[in-house]
Design a protein around this motif. Structure first.
Motif, PDB file in Angstrom:
ATOM      1  N   ASP A 144     101.581 -21.928 -54.937  1.00  0.00           N
ATOM      2  CA  ASP A 144     100.443 -22.105 -55.827  1.00  0.00           C
ATOM      3  C   ASP A 144      99.108 -22.110 -55.099  1.00  0.00           C
ATOM      4  OD1 ASP A 144     102.170 -22.248 -57.935  1.00  0.00           O
ATOM      5  OD2 ASP A 144     102.350 -24.434 -57.837  1.00  0.00           O
ATOM      6  N   ARG A 145      99.140 -22.102 -53.787  1.00  0.00           N
ATOM      7  CA  ARG A 145      97.897 -22.164 -53.014  1.00  0.00           C
ATOM      8  C   ARG A 145      97.694 -20.898 -52.207  1.00  0.00           C
ATOM      9  NH1 ARG A 145      97.510 -28.177 -50.554  1.00  0.00           N
ATOM     10  NH2 ARG A 145      97.877 -29.293 -52.506  1.00  0.00           N
ATOM     11  N   ALA A 146      96.441 -20.532 -52.057  1.00  0.00           N
ATOM     12  CA  ALA A 146      96.093 -19.385 -51.231  1.00  0.00           C
ATOM     13  C   ALA A 146      95.810 -19.868 -49.816  1.00  0.00           C
ATOM     14  CB  ALA A 146      94.865 -18.680 -51.792  1.00  0.00           C
ATOM     15  N   VAL A 147      96.084 -19.012 -48.842  1.00  0.00           N
ATOM     16  CA  VAL A 147      95.861 -19.377 -47.452  1.00  0.00           C
ATOM     17  C   VAL A 147      94.618 -18.663 -46.972  1.00  0.00           C
ATOM     18  CG1 VAL A 147      96.836 -19.297 -45.135  1.00  0.00           C
ATOM     19  CG2 VAL A 147      98.325 -19.655 -47.088  1.00  0.00           C
ATOM     20  N   THR A 148      93.751 -19.383 -46.306  1.00  0.00           N
ATOM     21  CA  THR A 148      92.539 -18.791 -45.765  1.00  0.00           C
ATOM     22  C   THR A 148      92.389 -19.203 -44.310  1.00  0.00           C
ATOM     23  OG1 THR A 148      90.158 -18.565 -46.038  1.00  0.00           O
ATOM     24  CG2 THR A 148      91.085 -20.719 -46.511  1.00  0.00           C
ATOM     25  N   ARG A 149      91.579 -18.454 -43.596  1.00  0.00           N
ATOM     26  CA  ARG A 149      91.344 -18.745 -42.197  1.00  0.00           C
ATOM     27  C   ARG A 149      90.411 -19.945 -42.086  1.00  0.00           C
ATOM     28  NH1 ARG A 149      88.509 -14.331 -38.526  1.00  0.00           N
ATOM     29  NH2 ARG A 149      88.028 -13.735 -40.627  1.00  0.00           N
ATOM     30  N   VAL A 150      90.764 -20.851 -41.198  1.00  0.00           N
ATOM     31  CA  VAL A 150      89.955 -22.048 -41.007  1.00  0.00           C
ATOM     32  C   VAL A 150      88.948 -21.761 -39.907  1.00  0.00           C
ATOM     33  CG1 VAL A 150      89.991 -24.470 -40.355  1.00  0.00           C
ATOM     34  CG2 VAL A 150      91.871 -23.506 -41.676  1.00  0.00           C
ATOM     35  N   GLY A 151      87.683 -22.014 -40.175  1.00  0.00           N
ATOM     36  CA  GLY A 151      86.646 -21.790 -39.177  1.00  0.00           C
ATOM     37  C   GLY A 151      85.503 -22.753 -39.403  1.00  0.00           C
ATOM     38  N   SER A 152      84.612 -22.809 -38.446  1.00  0.00           N
ATOM     39  CA  SER A 152      83.485 -23.728 -38.592  1.00  0.00           C
ATOM     40  C   SER A 152      82.439 -23.114 -39.511  1.00  0.00           C
ATOM     41  CB  SER A 152      82.882 -24.023 -37.216  1.00  0.00           C
ATOM     42  OG  SER A 152      82.310 -22.849 -36.685  1.00  0.00           O
ATOM     43  N   ALA A 153      81.639 -23.972 -40.108  1.00  0.00           N
ATOM     44  CA  ALA A 153      80.596 -23.511 -41.028  1.00  0.00           C
ATOM     45  C   ALA A 153      79.486 -22.811 -40.271  1.00  0.00           C
ATOM     46  CB  ALA A 153      80.040 -24.695 -41.812  1.00  0.00           C
ATOM     47  N   GLU A 154      79.322 -23.124 -38.992  1.00  0.00           N
ATOM     48  CA  GLU A 154      78.246 -22.521 -38.205  1.00  0.00           C
ATOM     49  C   GLU A 154      78.602 -21.113 -37.742  1.00  0.00           C
ATOM     50  OE1 GLU A 154      77.628 -25.167 -34.974  1.00  0.00           O
ATOM     51  OE2 GLU A 154      77.269 -26.887 -36.248  1.00  0.00           O
ATOM     52  N   GLU A 155      79.847 -20.722 -37.925  1.00  0.00           N
ATOM     53  CA  GLU A 155      80.319 -19.432 -37.438  1.00  0.00           C
ATOM     54  C   GLU A 155      79.524 -18.278 -38.033  1.00  0.00           C
ATOM     55  OE1 GLU A 155      84.491 -16.975 -37.685  1.00  0.00           O
ATOM     56  OE2 GLU A 155      84.523 -19.153 -37.859  1.00  0.00           O
ATOM     57  N   GLY A 156      79.207 -18.340 -39.313  1.00  0.00           N
ATOM     58  CA  GLY A 156      78.500 -17.253 -39.964  1.00  0.00           C
ATOM     59  C   GLY A 156      77.036 -17.540 -40.181  1.00  0.00           C
ATOM     60  N   ALA A 157      76.496 -18.544 -39.506  1.00  0.00           N
ATOM     61  CA  ALA A 157      75.114 -18.941 -39.742  1.00  0.00           C
ATOM     62  C   ALA A 157      74.134 -17.923 -39.183  1.00  0.00           C
ATOM     63  CB  ALA A 157      74.851 -20.322 -39.155  1.00  0.00           C
ATOM     64  N   SER A 158      74.431 -17.310 -38.065  1.00  0.00           N
ATOM     65  CA  SER A 158      73.493 -16.349 -37.472  1.00  0.00           C
ATOM     66  C   SER A 158      73.806 -14.951 -37.999  1.00  0.00           C
ATOM     67  CB  SER A 158      73.602 -16.382 -35.951  1.00  0.00           C
ATOM     68  OG  SER A 158      74.839 -15.835 -35.542  1.00  0.00           O
ATOM     69  N   TRP A 159      72.882 -14.033 -37.849  1.00  0.00           N
ATOM     70  CA  TRP A 159      73.102 -12.674 -38.316  1.00  0.00           C
ATOM     71  C   TRP A 159      74.170 -11.987 -37.469  1.00  0.00           C
ATOM     72  CZ3 TRP A 159      72.467  -8.451 -35.230  1.00  0.00           C
ATOM     73  CH2 TRP A 159      71.752  -8.637 -34.041  1.00  0.00           C
ATOM     74  N   LEU A 160      74.282 -12.366 -36.201  1.00  0.00           N
ATOM     75  CA  LEU A 160      75.307 -11.781 -35.352  1.00  0.00           C
ATOM     76  C   LEU A 160      76.695 -12.256 -35.790  1.00  0.00           C
ATOM     77  CD1 LEU A 160      75.923 -10.026 -32.920  1.00  0.00           C
ATOM     78  CD2 LEU A 160      75.663 -12.041 -31.473  1.00  0.00           C
ATOM     79  N   GLY A 161      76.817 -13.537 -36.125  1.00  0.00           N
ATOM     80  CA  GLY A 161      78.081 -14.059 -36.627  1.00  0.00           C
ATOM     81  C   GLY A 161      78.470 -13.438 -37.948  1.00  0.00           C
ATOM     82  N   ALA A 162      77.487 -13.221 -38.815  1.00  0.00           N
ATOM     83  CA  ALA A 162      77.749 -12.591 -40.111  1.00  0.00           C
ATOM     84  C   ALA A 162      78.209 -11.149 -39.921  1.00  0.00           C
ATOM     85  CB  ALA A 162      76.499 -12.642 -40.982  1.00  0.00           C
ATOM     86  N   ALA A 163      77.598 -10.430 -38.984  1.00  0.00           N
ATOM     87  CA  ALA A 163      78.002  -9.047 -38.704  1.00  0.00           C
ATOM     88  C   ALA A 163      79.403  -9.007 -38.114  1.00  0.00           C
ATOM     89  CB  ALA A 163      77.002  -8.386 -37.764  1.00  0.00           C
ATOM     90  N   ALA A 164      79.692  -9.944 -37.217  1.00  0.00           N
ATOM     91  CA  ALA A 164      81.030  -9.992 -36.621  1.00  0.00           C
ATOM     92  C   ALA A 164      82.084 -10.304 -37.676  1.00  0.00           C
ATOM     93  CB  ALA A 164      81.060 -11.025 -35.492  1.00  0.00           C
ATOM     94  N   ASN A 165      81.782 -11.240 -38.570  1.00  0.00           N
ATOM     95  CA  ASN A 165      82.718 -11.555 -39.649  1.00  0.00           C
ATOM     96  C   ASN A 165      82.933 -10.359 -40.563  1.00  0.00           C
ATOM     97  OD1 ASN A 165      83.327 -14.156 -38.933  1.00  0.00           O
ATOM     98  ND2 ASN A 165      81.693 -15.056 -40.162  1.00  0.00           N
ATOM     99  N   PHE A 166      81.853  -9.655 -40.894  1.00  0.00           N
ATOM    100  CA  PHE A 166      81.975  -8.474 -41.745  1.00  0.00           C
ATOM    101  C   PHE A 166      82.864  -7.423 -41.099  1.00  0.00           C
ATOM    102  CE2 PHE A 166      80.476  -4.179 -42.722  1.00  0.00           C
ATOM    103  CZ  PHE A 166      80.772  -4.137 -44.071  1.00  0.00           C
ATOM    104  N   LEU A 167      82.642  -7.161 -39.819  1.00  0.00           N
ATOM    105  CA  LEU A 167      83.427  -6.148 -39.122  1.00  0.00           C
ATOM    106  C   LEU A 167      84.886  -6.560 -38.999  1.00  0.00           C
ATOM    107  CD1 LEU A 167      80.954  -5.025 -36.323  1.00  0.00           C
ATOM    108  CD2 LEU A 167      81.663  -3.752 -38.348  1.00  0.00           C
ATOM    109  N   SER A 168      85.127  -7.819 -38.690  1.00  0.00           N
ATOM    110  CA  SER A 168      86.517  -8.251 -38.513  1.00  0.00           C
ATOM    111  C   SER A 168      87.278  -8.240 -39.835  1.00  0.00           C
ATOM    112  CB  SER A 168      86.590  -9.620 -37.871  1.00  0.00           C
ATOM    113  OG  SER A 168      86.074 -10.602 -38.745  1.00  0.00           O
ATOM    114  N   ARG A 169      86.609  -8.466 -40.938  1.00  0.00           N
ATOM    115  CA  ARG A 169      87.274  -8.455 -42.233  1.00  0.00           C
ATOM    116  C   ARG A 169      87.371  -7.049 -42.826  1.00  0.00           C
ATOM    117  NH1 ARG A 169      84.091 -13.701 -44.235  1.00  0.00           N
ATOM    118  NH2 ARG A 169      85.417 -15.259 -43.206  1.00  0.00           N
TER     119      ARG A 169
END
Length: 173
Positions: A144-169
């Protein structure tokens, strides 16, 4: 300083062994393996497919095989020293199926070539087949539950982190 040469350049300095290495994985130039296409009469459902799989797995020299159930065909990759009659006799040993080889004619049309019914080809059997994992998916602990990746909230705070997350996903790694 630089001068143009009037002499023609040689055609190719490629050695035959270099040419052979470039085409190593292609079926026509790989001398250790060959591909055989079989039309199997009686290959109607998944239970018969399972019988055919078991028969082919027992033959020593079979590298891989795939099925095209819609047209009742099996594409088998075998060692070059294995006779195709061995495949036919193993399939005929199931007593519910019969194999014919599919070959291309001069004009490119496909022809079915039957194997002799009285041929007694000795088939070298695989004695110790490994135990394979079951094909059923492993049960989830909590469906009944979905599994998601656990990460820190600061991971996507910078534009570089957001770009890295976009590319990895976005890309399949």
């Amino acid at each position: 300083m630089l001068q143009t040469s009037a002499a023609p350049e040689p055609e190719s300095r490629e050695t035959p062994s270099a040419r052979r290495k470039a085409h190593f994985f292609l079926g026509a130039s790989n001398k250790r393996a060959k591909t055989v296409v079989l039309h199997i009469d009686g290959l109607d459902d998944s239970s018969r497919r399972g019988l055919c799989e078991e028969a082919l797995l027992r033959i020593r020299g079979v590298i891989s095989f795939t099925f095209q159930m819609a047209v009742k065909r099996c594409i088998v990759r075998i060692r070059s020293d294995l006779k195709t009659e061995a495949l036919a006799s193993a399939i005929a040993a199931t007593q519910v199926m019969k194999a014919q080889e599919v070959v291309k004619g001069e004009n490119g049309e496909e022809m079915l070539v039957p194997f002799p019914e009285d041929s007694s080809v000795e088939v070298e059997q695989n004695q110790d087949l490994p135990e394979y994992l079951p094909e059923d998916e492993s049960p989830s602990l909590d469906p009944d539950r979905a599994v998601t990746r656990v990460g820190s909230a600061e991971e996507g705070a910078s534009w570089l982190g957001a770009a890295a997350n976009f590319l990895s996903r976005s890309f399949y790694w």
